[in-house]
Design a protein around this motif. Sequence first.
Motif, PDB file in Angstrom:
ATOM      1  N   VAL A  43      77.458  28.713   2.926  1.00 45.39           N
ATOM      2  CA  VAL A  43      77.650  27.491   2.127  1.00 45.39           C
ATOM      3  C   VAL A  43      78.952  26.788   2.495  1.00 45.39           C
ATOM      4  O   VAL A  43      78.976  25.581   2.793  1.00 45.39           O
ATOM      5  CB  VAL A  43      77.624  27.831   0.623  1.00 45.39           C
ATOM      6  N   PHE A  44      80.058  27.552   2.514  1.00 45.91           N
ATOM      7  CA  PHE A  44      81.349  26.939   2.808  1.00 45.91           C
ATOM      8  C   PHE A  44      81.424  26.528   4.272  1.00 45.91           C
ATOM      9  O   PHE A  44      82.037  25.493   4.620  1.00 45.91           O
ATOM     10  CB  PHE A  44      82.474  27.920   2.471  1.00 45.91           C
ATOM     11  N   HIS A  80      79.772  23.215   4.762  1.00 43.08           N
ATOM     12  CA  HIS A  80      80.671  22.162   4.277  1.00 43.08           C
ATOM     13  C   HIS A  80      81.731  21.840   5.323  1.00 43.08           C
ATOM     14  O   HIS A  80      82.033  20.657   5.575  1.00 43.08           O
ATOM     15  CB  HIS A  80      81.331  22.616   2.971  1.00 43.08           C
ATOM     16  N   GLU A  85      80.131  19.806   8.149  1.00 39.38           N
ATOM     17  CA  GLU A  85      79.889  18.423   7.760  1.00 39.38           C
ATOM     18  C   GLU A  85      81.165  17.595   7.759  1.00 39.38           C
ATOM     19  O   GLU A  85      81.153  16.396   8.067  1.00 39.38           O
ATOM     20  CB  GLU A  85      79.245  18.372   6.363  1.00 39.38           C
ATOM     21  N   THR A  86      82.302  18.247   7.411  1.00 36.30           N
ATOM     22  CA  THR A  86      83.572  17.521   7.370  1.00 36.30           C
ATOM     23  C   THR A  86      84.286  17.542   8.710  1.00 36.30           C
ATOM     24  O   THR A  86      85.420  17.034   8.826  1.00 36.30           O
ATOM     25  CB  THR A  86      84.487  18.127   6.289  1.00 36.30           C
TER      26      THR A  86
END
Length: 587
Positions: free
Chosen positions: A269-270, A273, A276-277
Amino acid sequence: MPASPSPLWRSLLLYREIPRHFTLTALLFLLGNIAFAAQQWLVGRTVHALEVGAADGARAALDGVLHWSAWLLGAALLRGVLQYGAGLSSLISGQQLLTLLRERILVQVQRLDLGYHWRHGVGELVTRTTRDADKLRDALINFWRQVFELTLVVTATLAVLAWYHPGLAIVPLLLIGIAVTLFLRQTDHLVTLDRAVGAAYDEVNQELSEGVNGVRVIKSFVLEGQRADRFEAQIAVFMRQATAALAYACARVPVPQAVVALGQVWILVFGLHLVETGRLHRGELVAALLMANVLIFRAEGVGRVMQIFADARSSAARIWELLDAEPAIHGGTATLPDRPLGLALDGVGVRAPGGSTAILDGCALCIAPGEVVALVGATGAGKSTLVSLLPRLLDADTGHLRLGDDTTGWTDLRDLRLDALRRAVQVVPQEAFLFSDTLAANLKLAAPHADDAELQRALHIACADEVVERLHDGLRTRVGDRGITLSGGQRQRLALARALLARPRLLALDDATSALDALTEQRVLGRLRALRREPGGGTTVLMVASKLSTVLQADRVLLLIDGRIAAEGRHDDLTAHRAYRELLGLD
């Protein structure tokens, strides 16, 4: 006073005995895990090369993938070689430590006094030497496979994750800490359960040992079914204890593993993220997930190793209890003169284990050097106990035992070196024990460098030369376990010859001619009496006797009643004593 390390840590500290193997194994595991971390990093570089190269065309992507794949293949091959070497080295180290441990156990078992053996029994000592030592060996080997290597893997994995992003490493680290705490809280109960399993296994071994050693009695009284039922009952107790331990482990160990598995969810999950960033590329996310899989796989291994180490904690405690036990009997520094020895007892008292019953109580006697003395008494009067005091197989609770004579003085047995005392004082028991070896090897236990003339002399005095002559291979004949291939009388004569080969200055026969016929016994005792005519005065002889034929060969007779000498003198003098007549059947 600082606390001593736990038994398991003390066992691990045995690696100090093999420093080269320890260093080599640690180095190989360290290099192997560095190669493992490099593999995961290279997987990420390969995926990233594919991702970047796709923008420049298929050829560029292929070249990038082939380049990093070559490095990945090299790292995998190197890690395989290192892991093989580390595994082999750890196995060799474990076997070396097991050998070292069993040698120490054997030496300690020989050091400990008879009282310790009576309290703990054969079954318990066998269990500690076999089952407990094997469990400890498994822990010592798994120390490398699971503890040392796991520490390196976790360190390398968390380091790479932190390099990618600190947030990827923090949560898995916390989850690992929680899982280890849960494992450790379960371990104490696993140790308790394993100690119960070990105690049940002691009883199984004891029952098996008695079944083998007492096979003649079992067959004579048709007890096979009864003994089988007893053994089956002991096995059932062992199985219940073992099943309880396994059930607890199966129910509790998966919980910490599930806690560690949550780390993979966090990384996924992290990590998405971060991708994506733009703070993490896809190849690094793939490598991070692979590392999370490794952590989960290792966590499953931790469950097994915690079970192994819980068992090993219990086994290590039982082994070090044995190794730390101090013999109750310690020797002094004095030695004995090379001549026949007299014996004096002054107020000697011995109590049965537990201190409830007096076996000897205020026993006093004196035997002159070179004298042949018979000791008679009812069954349970303490005759064998008295004889066991002479080489200090047992120690008196009160009073003094001394060796020597009135001319040169008397020396307390506690002041003598044990090896010097036991070379000078030989005890031949009624149940003669022979090792499963050749007759010559059994005889030479008392005098390893004895020549043929000395062997023949000892055999002749014991009337054992005729026994050897009847055997096809003579002194090279191998006897079975405990000398089972020989008769009781043959074993007694050979045991006497073995004791004589040591040229004792005090010889104690604990009814050691009971299996001999009257004629052979008369010849043996007559030759023992003739030893006094040898230069130096021969050997002092104390004979525990139950037959009139034995008593008649003695210079003097001691009558033992209720733990003390009630009467003494020549046979003819003691015939007026009612208890003496009843013992020898003279009424």
